[in-house]
Design a protein around this motif. Sequence first.
Motif, PDB file in Angstrom:
ATOM      1  N   PRO A 155      -6.315 -33.938 -51.651  1.00  0.00           N
ATOM      2  CA  PRO A 155      -6.699 -34.194 -53.045  1.00  0.00           C
ATOM      3  C   PRO A 155      -7.246 -35.612 -53.178  1.00  0.00           C
ATOM      4  CG  PRO A 155      -4.312 -33.788 -52.835  1.00  0.00           C
ATOM      5  CD  PRO A 155      -4.873 -33.786 -51.467  1.00  0.00           C
ATOM      6  N   GLY A 156      -7.897 -35.902 -54.320  1.00  0.00           N
ATOM      7  CA  GLY A 156      -8.403 -37.248 -54.575  1.00  0.00           C
ATOM      8  C   GLY A 156      -7.294 -38.277 -54.465  1.00  0.00           C
ATOM      9  N   PRO A 157      -7.657 -39.556 -54.394  1.00  0.00           N
ATOM     10  CA  PRO A 157      -6.679 -40.608 -54.111  1.00  0.00           C
ATOM     11  C   PRO A 157      -5.738 -40.942 -55.262  1.00  0.00           C
ATOM     12  CG  PRO A 157      -8.833 -41.556 -54.488  1.00  0.00           C
ATOM     13  CD  PRO A 157      -9.030 -40.066 -54.473  1.00  0.00           C
ATOM     14  N   ASP A 158      -6.107 -40.551 -56.486  1.00  0.00           N
ATOM     15  CA  ASP A 158      -5.299 -40.975 -57.630  1.00  0.00           C
ATOM     16  C   ASP A 158      -4.124 -40.038 -57.906  1.00  0.00           C
ATOM     17  OD1 ASP A 158      -6.912 -43.157 -58.017  1.00  0.00           O
ATOM     18  OD2 ASP A 158      -8.253 -42.098 -59.422  1.00  0.00           O
ATOM     19  N   ARG A 159      -3.125 -40.612 -58.545  1.00  0.00           N
ATOM     20  CA  ARG A 159      -1.963 -39.826 -58.976  1.00  0.00           C
ATOM     21  C   ARG A 159      -2.418 -38.703 -59.902  1.00  0.00           C
ATOM     22  NH1 ARG A 159       3.339 -39.249 -60.927  1.00  0.00           N
ATOM     23  NH2 ARG A 159       3.396 -39.130 -63.205  1.00  0.00           N
ATOM     24  N   GLY A 160      -1.937 -37.483 -59.644  1.00  0.00           N
ATOM     25  CA  GLY A 160      -2.296 -36.342 -60.466  1.00  0.00           C
ATOM     26  C   GLY A 160      -3.402 -35.481 -59.869  1.00  0.00           C
ATOM     27  N   ALA A 161      -4.067 -35.987 -58.836  1.00  0.00           N
ATOM     28  CA  ALA A 161      -5.151 -35.209 -58.214  1.00  0.00           C
ATOM     29  C   ALA A 161      -4.562 -34.002 -57.480  1.00  0.00           C
ATOM     30  CB  ALA A 161      -5.923 -36.087 -57.240  1.00  0.00           C
ATOM     31  N   THR A 162      -5.278 -32.881 -57.523  1.00  0.00           N
ATOM     32  CA  THR A 162      -4.799 -31.677 -56.845  1.00  0.00           C
ATOM     33  C   THR A 162      -5.912 -31.043 -56.027  1.00  0.00           C
ATOM     34  OG1 THR A 162      -5.423 -30.133 -58.607  1.00  0.00           O
ATOM     35  CG2 THR A 162      -3.242 -31.168 -58.784  1.00  0.00           C
ATOM     36  N   SER A 163      -5.510 -30.193 -55.107  1.00  0.00           N
ATOM     37  CA  SER A 163      -6.460 -29.345 -54.385  1.00  0.00           C
ATOM     38  C   SER A 163      -5.732 -28.051 -54.061  1.00  0.00           C
ATOM     39  CB  SER A 163      -6.940 -30.037 -53.112  1.00  0.00           C
ATOM     40  OG  SER A 163      -5.861 -30.279 -52.242  1.00  0.00           O
ATOM     41  N   PRO A 164      -6.492 -26.960 -53.916  1.00  0.00           N
ATOM     42  CA  PRO A 164      -5.831 -25.677 -53.682  1.00  0.00           C
ATOM     43  C   PRO A 164      -5.144 -25.602 -52.315  1.00  0.00           C
ATOM     44  CG  PRO A 164      -8.234 -25.439 -53.743  1.00  0.00           C
ATOM     45  CD  PRO A 164      -7.932 -26.848 -54.093  1.00  0.00           C
ATOM     46  N   LEU A 165      -3.990 -24.974 -52.306  1.00  0.00           N
ATOM     47  CA  LEU A 165      -3.305 -24.661 -51.052  1.00  0.00           C
ATOM     48  C   LEU A 165      -3.666 -23.217 -50.738  1.00  0.00           C
ATOM     49  CD1 LEU A 165      -1.195 -25.735 -48.967  1.00  0.00           C
ATOM     50  CD2 LEU A 165       0.562 -24.661 -50.391  1.00  0.00           C
ATOM     51  N   LEU A 166      -4.318 -23.012 -49.618  1.00  0.00           N
ATOM     52  CA  LEU A 166      -4.962 -21.731 -49.365  1.00  0.00           C
ATOM     53  C   LEU A 166      -4.365 -20.941 -48.218  1.00  0.00           C
ATOM     54  CD1 LEU A 166      -8.659 -23.015 -49.657  1.00  0.00           C
ATOM     55  CD2 LEU A 166      -7.373 -21.716 -51.378  1.00  0.00           C
ATOM     56  N   ASP A 167      -4.194 -19.649 -48.454  1.00  0.00           N
ATOM     57  CA  ASP A 167      -3.902 -18.695 -47.393  1.00  0.00           C
ATOM     58  C   ASP A 167      -5.170 -17.853 -47.298  1.00  0.00           C
ATOM     59  OD1 ASP A 167      -2.971 -16.939 -45.568  1.00  0.00           O
ATOM     60  OD2 ASP A 167      -1.245 -16.257 -46.717  1.00  0.00           O
ATOM     61  N   GLY A 168      -6.043 -18.190 -46.377  1.00  0.00           N
ATOM     62  CA  GLY A 168      -7.376 -17.595 -46.373  1.00  0.00           C
ATOM     63  C   GLY A 168      -8.120 -18.054 -47.607  1.00  0.00           C
ATOM     64  N   ALA A 169      -8.528 -17.117 -48.454  1.00  0.00           N
ATOM     65  CA  ALA A 169      -9.256 -17.467 -49.672  1.00  0.00           C
ATOM     66  C   ALA A 169      -8.335 -17.475 -50.882  1.00  0.00           C
ATOM     67  CB  ALA A 169     -10.403 -16.488 -49.892  1.00  0.00           C
ATOM     68  N   GLU A 170      -7.094 -17.107 -50.696  1.00  0.00           N
ATOM     69  CA  GLU A 170      -6.157 -16.993 -51.804  1.00  0.00           C
ATOM     70  C   GLU A 170      -5.437 -18.313 -52.070  1.00  0.00           C
ATOM     71  OE1 GLU A 170      -3.217 -14.021 -51.124  1.00  0.00           O
ATOM     72  OE2 GLU A 170      -2.132 -14.422 -52.995  1.00  0.00           O
ATOM     73  N   GLU A 171      -5.440 -18.742 -53.340  1.00  0.00           N
ATOM     74  CA  GLU A 171      -4.713 -19.951 -53.710  1.00  0.00           C
ATOM     75  C   GLU A 171      -3.243 -19.599 -53.919  1.00  0.00           C
ATOM     76  OE1 GLU A 171      -5.371 -21.803 -57.582  1.00  0.00           O
ATOM     77  OE2 GLU A 171      -5.214 -23.780 -56.643  1.00  0.00           O
ATOM     78  N   VAL A 172      -2.394 -20.071 -53.007  1.00  0.00           N
ATOM     79  CA  VAL A 172      -0.970 -19.752 -53.096  1.00  0.00           C
ATOM     80  C   VAL A 172      -0.160 -20.909 -53.683  1.00  0.00           C
ATOM     81  CG1 VAL A 172      -1.008 -18.063 -51.232  1.00  0.00           C
ATOM     82  CG2 VAL A 172      -0.644 -20.480 -50.698  1.00  0.00           C
ATOM     83  N   GLY A 173      -0.834 -22.029 -53.892  1.00  0.00           N
ATOM     84  CA  GLY A 173      -0.151 -23.189 -54.456  1.00  0.00           C
ATOM     85  C   GLY A 173      -1.131 -24.330 -54.549  1.00  0.00           C
ATOM     86  N   ARG A 174      -0.616 -25.546 -54.760  1.00  0.00           N
ATOM     87  CA  ARG A 174      -1.492 -26.697 -54.850  1.00  0.00           C
ATOM     88  C   ARG A 174      -0.909 -27.894 -54.125  1.00  0.00           C
ATOM     89  NH1 ARG A 174      -2.965 -26.146 -61.040  1.00  0.00           N
ATOM     90  NH2 ARG A 174      -4.241 -24.304 -60.679  1.00  0.00           N
ATOM     91  N   ALA A 175      -1.806 -28.638 -53.484  1.00  0.00           N
ATOM     92  CA  ALA A 175      -1.423 -29.965 -52.997  1.00  0.00           C
ATOM     93  C   ALA A 175      -1.556 -30.896 -54.190  1.00  0.00           C
ATOM     94  CB  ALA A 175      -2.347 -30.400 -51.866  1.00  0.00           C
ATOM     95  N   LEU A 176      -0.522 -31.658 -54.478  1.00  0.00           N
ATOM     96  CA  LEU A 176      -0.499 -32.524 -55.657  1.00  0.00           C
ATOM     97  C   LEU A 176      -0.157 -33.958 -55.253  1.00  0.00           C
ATOM     98  CD1 LEU A 176      -0.304 -33.129 -58.751  1.00  0.00           C
ATOM     99  CD2 LEU A 176       2.093 -32.353 -58.617  1.00  0.00           C
ATOM    100  N   ARG A 177      -1.061 -34.865 -55.572  1.00  0.00           N
ATOM    101  CA  ARG A 177      -0.831 -36.283 -55.271  1.00  0.00           C
ATOM    102  C   ARG A 177       0.027 -36.870 -56.390  1.00  0.00           C
ATOM    103  NH1 ARG A 177      -3.046 -38.447 -50.683  1.00  0.00           N
ATOM    104  NH2 ARG A 177      -5.124 -37.688 -51.222  1.00  0.00           N
ATOM    105  N   THR A 178       1.284 -37.156 -56.091  1.00  0.00           N
ATOM    106  CA  THR A 178       2.193 -37.639 -57.129  1.00  0.00           C
ATOM    107  C   THR A 178       2.205 -39.160 -57.226  1.00  0.00           C
ATOM    108  OG1 THR A 178       4.001 -37.542 -55.532  1.00  0.00           O
ATOM    109  CG2 THR A 178       3.730 -35.651 -57.014  1.00  0.00           C
ATOM    110  N   GLN A 179       1.714 -39.819 -56.175  1.00  0.00           N
ATOM    111  CA  GLN A 179       1.626 -41.281 -56.190  1.00  0.00           C
ATOM    112  C   GLN A 179       0.328 -41.675 -55.503  1.00  0.00           C
ATOM    113  OE1 GLN A 179       3.897 -43.551 -57.548  1.00  0.00           O
ATOM    114  NE2 GLN A 179       4.996 -41.772 -58.367  1.00  0.00           N
TER     115      GLN A 179
END
Length: 229
Positions: A155-179
């Motif tokens: 995810p982007g460098p700032d707090r709160g940025a997210t990116s999809p956590l993927l199992d193939g093409a399916e979004e099963v969760g999110r990577a979340l930058r908390t700090q």
Amino acid sequence: MISRDDELRHWPADESQARAVQDRLRRHVRLDEPGPEPGFEGTVVGVDVAYDDARDVVAAAAVALDARTLAVVDEATAVGQVSFPYVPGLLAFREIPTVLDALAGLTRTPDLVVCDGYGLAHPRRFGLASHLGVLTGLPTIGVAKNPFTFRYEPPGPDRGATSPLLDGAEEVGRALRTQKGVKPVFVSVGHRVGLDRACAHTLHLAAAYRLPETTRAADSLCRRALAST
DNA sequence: GCGACAG
DNA sequence: ATCTTGTCGC
């Protein structure tokens, strides 16, 4: 409907039985509820366990925080025998019995439970958080420290940025930058909570550190409980 | 068959 | 998860 006590009585004896239990219980996961709204009034409970492999002992902790102020308002612990080996994908069978005992020691019913691990982000879409949610009926989410077998772009460098956590093409969760500038955590839905709110709650709970205060408090408490056993 | 693999 | 001191950096 499923009965918590029946599930505990019919605990799987091996890996294939455990997978069968997951395939049966996953149908009870509710993904159509948004969950508690950000800023809700109530308690968020963190659960975690610690092990003593030499004695086969497991200690669990449940710590309730005021969802707004994050002040600790209640806590409980439980100690038990390890009921299952660690097998990737079957973590819940190792942790849940003792976690349920700890949760039972709380004074109030949790409005949200935060687990150390995954919910939907699981090979059979039924990780620890989903399993605990189905057995208790409570809204649950999973916040893990590692991406397990899944893929993600940072995810982007700032707090709160997210990116999809993927199992193939399916979004099963999110990577979340908390700090800012710190490795992300991996959020997935457990039961009766949507992914957007799961991330929002996690971000609020991780105002000061990478991990949610719920996880930090429960981790610290279960270690102390294990040490004094 | 081999490697990877939440906690 | 757990074994474990010092140490680099703000």
